[in-house]
Each structure stands twice: as C-alpha cells, then as structure tokens.
Design an enzyme around this catalytic site. Structure first.
Site, mmCIF file in Angstrom:
data_model
loop_
_atom_site.group_PDB
_atom_site.id
_atom_site.type_symbol
_atom_site.label_atom_id
_atom_site.label_comp_id
_atom_site.label_asym_id
_atom_site.label_seq_id
_atom_site.Cartn_x
_atom_site.Cartn_y
_atom_site.Cartn_z
ATOM 1 N N HIS A 106 0.896 -1.167 0.000
ATOM 2 C CA HIS A 106 0.000 0.000 0.000
ATOM 3 C C HIS A 106 0.924 1.204 0.000
ATOM 4 O O HIS A 106 1.976 1.184 0.648
ATOM 5 C CB HIS A 106 -0.898 -0.045 1.249
ATOM 6 C CG HIS A 106 -1.773 1.168 1.430
ATOM 7 N ND1 HIS A 106 -2.484 1.753 0.402
ATOM 8 C CD2 HIS A 106 -2.048 1.910 2.523
ATOM 9 C CE1 HIS A 106 -3.166 2.784 0.877
ATOM 10 N NE2 HIS A 106 -2.908 2.910 2.157
ATOM 11 N N GLU A 225 -32.389 -8.073 8.672
ATOM 12 C CA GLU A 225 -32.680 -7.313 7.459
ATOM 13 C C GLU A 225 -31.482 -6.513 6.952
ATOM 14 O O GLU A 225 -31.135 -6.582 5.786
ATOM 15 C CB GLU A 225 -33.877 -6.377 7.744
ATOM 16 C CG GLU A 225 -34.596 -5.924 6.519
ATOM 17 C CD GLU A 225 -34.952 -7.087 5.598
ATOM 18 O OE1 GLU A 225 -34.542 -6.990 4.439
ATOM 19 O OE2 GLU A 225 -35.593 -8.074 6.028
HETATM 20 P P1 NAD Z 1 -1.035 -6.591 10.032
HETATM 21 O O1 NAD Z 1 -1.423 -5.594 11.044
HETATM 22 O O2 NAD Z 1 -1.910 -7.738 9.761
HETATM 23 O O3 NAD Z 1 0.404 -7.227 10.364
HETATM 24 C C1 NAD Z 1 1.370 -6.556 11.055
HETATM 25 C C2 NAD Z 1 2.634 -7.396 11.164
HETATM 26 O O4 NAD Z 1 3.714 -6.494 11.363
HETATM 27 C C3 NAD Z 1 2.637 -8.332 12.367
HETATM 28 O O5 NAD Z 1 3.287 -9.527 12.004
HETATM 29 C C4 NAD Z 1 3.481 -7.587 13.387
HETATM 30 O O6 NAD Z 1 4.157 -8.467 14.218
HETATM 31 C C5 NAD Z 1 4.465 -6.885 12.469
HETATM 32 N N1 NAD Z 1 5.070 -5.680 13.062
HETATM 33 C C6 NAD Z 1 4.434 -4.664 13.720
HETATM 34 N N2 NAD Z 1 5.337 -3.740 14.073
HETATM 35 C C7 NAD Z 1 6.557 -4.177 13.633
HETATM 36 C C8 NAD Z 1 7.880 -3.679 13.692
HETATM 37 N N3 NAD Z 1 8.135 -2.518 14.271
HETATM 38 N N4 NAD Z 1 8.880 -4.413 13.124
HETATM 39 C C9 NAD Z 1 8.635 -5.596 12.519
HETATM 40 N N5 NAD Z 1 7.398 -6.106 12.427
HETATM 41 C C10 NAD Z 1 6.388 -5.412 12.983
HETATM 42 O O7 NAD Z 1 -0.711 -5.769 8.676
HETATM 43 P P2 NAD Z 1 -1.433 -5.938 7.270
HETATM 44 O O8 NAD Z 1 -2.883 -5.636 7.409
HETATM 45 O O9 NAD Z 1 -0.987 -7.208 6.658
HETATM 46 O O10 NAD Z 1 -0.794 -4.718 6.466
HETATM 47 C C11 NAD Z 1 0.513 -4.767 5.957
HETATM 48 C C12 NAD Z 1 0.574 -3.860 4.734
HETATM 49 O O11 NAD Z 1 -0.266 -4.389 3.716
HETATM 50 C C13 NAD Z 1 0.096 -2.443 4.989
HETATM 51 O O12 NAD Z 1 0.867 -1.561 4.207
HETATM 52 C C14 NAD Z 1 -1.336 -2.482 4.499
HETATM 53 O O13 NAD Z 1 -1.833 -1.210 4.122
HETATM 54 C C15 NAD Z 1 -1.175 -3.389 3.303
HETATM 55 N N6 NAD Z 1 -2.389 -4.067 2.842
HETATM 56 C C16 NAD Z 1 -3.168 -4.746 3.727
HETATM 57 C C17 NAD Z 1 -4.285 -5.427 3.288
HETATM 58 C C18 NAD Z 1 -5.110 -6.266 4.234
HETATM 59 O O14 NAD Z 1 -5.998 -6.946 3.770
HETATM 60 N N7 NAD Z 1 -4.871 -6.296 5.535
HETATM 61 C C19 NAD Z 1 -4.632 -5.388 1.924
HETATM 62 C C20 NAD Z 1 -3.795 -4.716 1.021
HETATM 63 C C21 NAD Z 1 -2.677 -4.049 1.500
#
Ligand code: NAD
Ligand code: MG
Length: 328
Positions: A106, A225
């Site tokens: 993203h 609903e």
């Molecule tokens: P998430 O919140 O599910 O996962 C976060 C992960 O990051 C966890 O494994 C956590 O342990 C790790 N983490 C947190 N802080 C950290 C740090 N300081 N150092 C190392 N690891 C750390 O995240 P997500 O929803 O998978 O989102 C990740 C990216 O993907 C974002 O940029 C998001 O916008 C993008 N994205 C997400 C989705 C979705 O469906 N969730 C869809 C498209 C794009």
C-alpha cells in the site's frame, strides 16, 4: 489500462536472490508462504519479542530480526502496519544492500513522504486487491488475487521486472496485474475503504438498524434485514455486478432499489464523498492519522469502543451464535 499476466513475467531475475518479508500479519504471512512455495529464497524479518515470530517459525520459515533479514536481500517487502513503516525503515536503513528494491503493499508511507528512500534504492508497489487470507487461499487453490503494480523509482533499470516476479510469486499474475502509480493506489484505496467499503457500508447498516428500531420494530428482525442479508447481495455484486444482483432479487426489490436508493445516497452524500476525497488528496487525512498515532490513538480507541458498544453488536452476537455454520 496496462495489464500484466504470467506471460509478461521473467522470474529468472530473482534466481539466487533473496526476498526479505518484514511483518507476518494478514499480508506478510500470505506473501512469505506463497513466495516460498513458488521456490524463492524468503526470509521473514520480525522482532524476536513479538508474537508473530514463533508463528512464522512454526510455519517452517527462516525468521530473524528485521535488520538481519534485510542483509543481502534483493527485495525488502514492508508488510507491517503503515504507521510503523517509517520507524522500521530508519532502523534497518544501514543494513539494506546497495541497489535493493523496497516493496510496499500500500502506498501510504511513500506517497505521504513518511519514507524518502535512500538514493540508490528502487521503490515499487505490489498491492493485492484482497485480504491476506484470500491471497494465501487462492494461491493454494491454483488461482490468484489480482494486484496493482507501480514503480516510484527505478535506479537499477529492472524495478518493474522484479516487482512483476514478486507479483507472480504470490500468485497475483495469474489473475492479472494492473499498472498504477503510488498516488492513484494510495488515494483510491483510502477513498474506497472510507467512503464505500468500511466507513460507508457500516454507517449505512447502523443507520438502517437505528431507523427500524426507533420506529418500534424488533432489533432482531432489523438485524437480519440490514446486516445479515447484506452478504447475499454483496456476493451477487462481487460475482456478476449489478446485472447478476438484478437477476436474483425480486422485481419488487429491484423497483424499490431504483426509486429509493438515490433518495438515501443523494446529492448531499456525493458532496460528502467529494469532501472525503479532497481530504485524502491534499494530505489532511494522512496528517490527522499520523498525529493520532503520535498521541497514542486515544480517539481511535474511543470511536472503536463506541462501534463495539452499539446495540447492533449485542443483538448480532446472540443471533449469530444460533448459526454455527457462520464460523465453519
Ligand atoms: P497486520 O497488522 O496484519 O500485520 C502486522 C505485522 O507487522 C505483524 O506480524 C506484526 O508483528 C508486524 N510488526 C508490527 N510492528 C513491527 C515492527 N516494528 N517491526 C517488525 N514487524 C512489525 O498488517 P497488514 O494488514 O498485513 O498490512 C501490511 C501492509 O499491507 C500495509 O501496508 C497495508 O496497508 C497493506 N495491505 C493490507 C491489506 C489487508 O488486507 N490487511 C490489503 C492490502 C494491502
Ligand atoms: Mg463506521
């Protein structure tokens, strides 16, 4: 529109190269497992103090601290929450190889200039248009979730080739990869989740529920609903657009849709959508969200609690407990 498929991919650019996946949440888990199963050399970068570390190890992945994981990696994928990417980038910067490629799912951190990548690094985007669970499941079933690709910076001349090889590795090229820019992906993604998907849809549901309950109808009937049945409609739209929905709903529902829908989502709603979009485009939304994080997210928690305390949640929990097929 420019669309890439498996035929456009040259995965040999990653032969003998390493991909570091930072984060093991929704996207991180799916990307790491799919890339590994596609035969790539994957390391997962996580804090050893975090909860995901053991999970990633249990899945048989090679896991280490982020600054160790990025050493020698050709692609460094930032799959942590958007709001921690800046600090994470700063903490691993000195360990990232010269000429490596930073990859995002993203565009937020790059587009809103939280991260200004070192001058020798490529910056690319592979954004799956679906949650991580689906990215993994579709891959396992031999399909893929469509992705967007963007190249913000190409220092080595093969940034797009590398990005497409990564997209193919997670299964995305099976469904097609559409070319975009960081600006377009970031702004449309934020607008979609705010105005239509998460924000718009939930406000519509709650307002519909409150309207029925205030008029004296039973909350349980209102719940079925406006919340429960939404899925049936969304599935039809997802599979076949407006045409498929109209084929399956009654003529009475279709007529009501066409004459009453525009009364609810009217000119005022469209103006509100434009104002939401303007806040995204001019950086107001990003500034406020970053400030909210810096203050420890008090307003985030207050609003989340209000959502969770709403009567539709109490009614919903009770009714869903009688439909055990929902959690299968
Ligand atoms: P998430 O919140 O599910 O996962 C976060 C992960 O990051 C966890 O494994 C956590 O342990 C790790 N983490 C947190 N802080 C950290 C740090 N300081 N150092 C190392 N690891 C750390 O995240 P997500 O929803 O998978 O989102 C990740 C990216 O993907 C974002 O940029 C998001 O916008 C993008 N994205 C997400 C989705 C979705 O469906 N969730 C869809 C498209 C794009
Ligand atoms: Mg809401």
């Amino acid at each position: 529109m420019k669309l890439y498929t498996d035929a456009d991919v040259d995965s040999t650019c990653l032969d003998g190269k390493r991909i570091a996946v930072l984060g093991y949440g929704s996207q991180g888990r799916a990307h790491a497992l799919n890339l590994r199963d596609s035969g790539f050399d994957v390391v997962v970068g996580l804090r050893s103090s975090g909860k995901s570390f053991a999970k990633a190890e249990a899945a048989g992945l090679n896991v280490m601290e982020p600054n160790e994981a990025v050493k020698g990696a050709t692609i460094v994928a930032f799959l942590t929450p958007d709001m921690v990417q800046k600090t994470l980038y700063e903490s691993i910067l000195d360990d990232i190889d010269e000429g490596a490629t930073l990859l995002f799912a993203h565009g937020f951190a790059v587009h809103f200039k939280q991260i200004s990548a070192r001058a020798d690094l490529n910056v690319v985007l592979i954004a799956p248009k679906g949650p991580g669970g689906l990215v993994r499941r579709q891959y396992e079933e031999g399909h893929g979730v469509p992705c967007l690709v963007a190249v913000e910076r190409d220092e080595t001349g093969d940034a797009l080739t590398l990005a497409l090889a990564y997209a193919a590795g997670i299964g995305g090229a099976r469904a097609g990869v559409i070319e975009t820019t960081f600006a377009e992906e970031t702004e449309t993604d934020l607008f979609g989740e705010q105005a239509v998907l998460c924000g718009g849809a939930t406000e519509l549901i709650v307002a519909g529920f409150e309207t029925l309950v205030e008029a004296g109808y039973q909350p349980e009937v209102a719940y079925y609903e406006v919340m429960h049945e939404l899925k049936l409609i969304v599935d039809l739209l997802h599979e076949g657009g407006l045409r498929k929905m109209h084929e399956f709903i009654s003529d009475t529902a279709a007529w009501g849709d066409m004459v009453s829908g525009p009364r609810v989502v009217d000119e005022a709603s469209r103006e509100a959508m434009q104002s939401v979009l303007k806040d995204i485009q001019d950086g107001t939304f990003a500034r406020n969200w970053i400030a909210e994080n810096e203050q420890g997210m008090p307003e985030f928690r207050r609003r989340m609690q209000a959502d969770l305390d709403h009567p539709i949640e109490t009614v919903g929990k009770e009714l869903r407990s009688r439909m055990d097929w929902l959690t299968e």
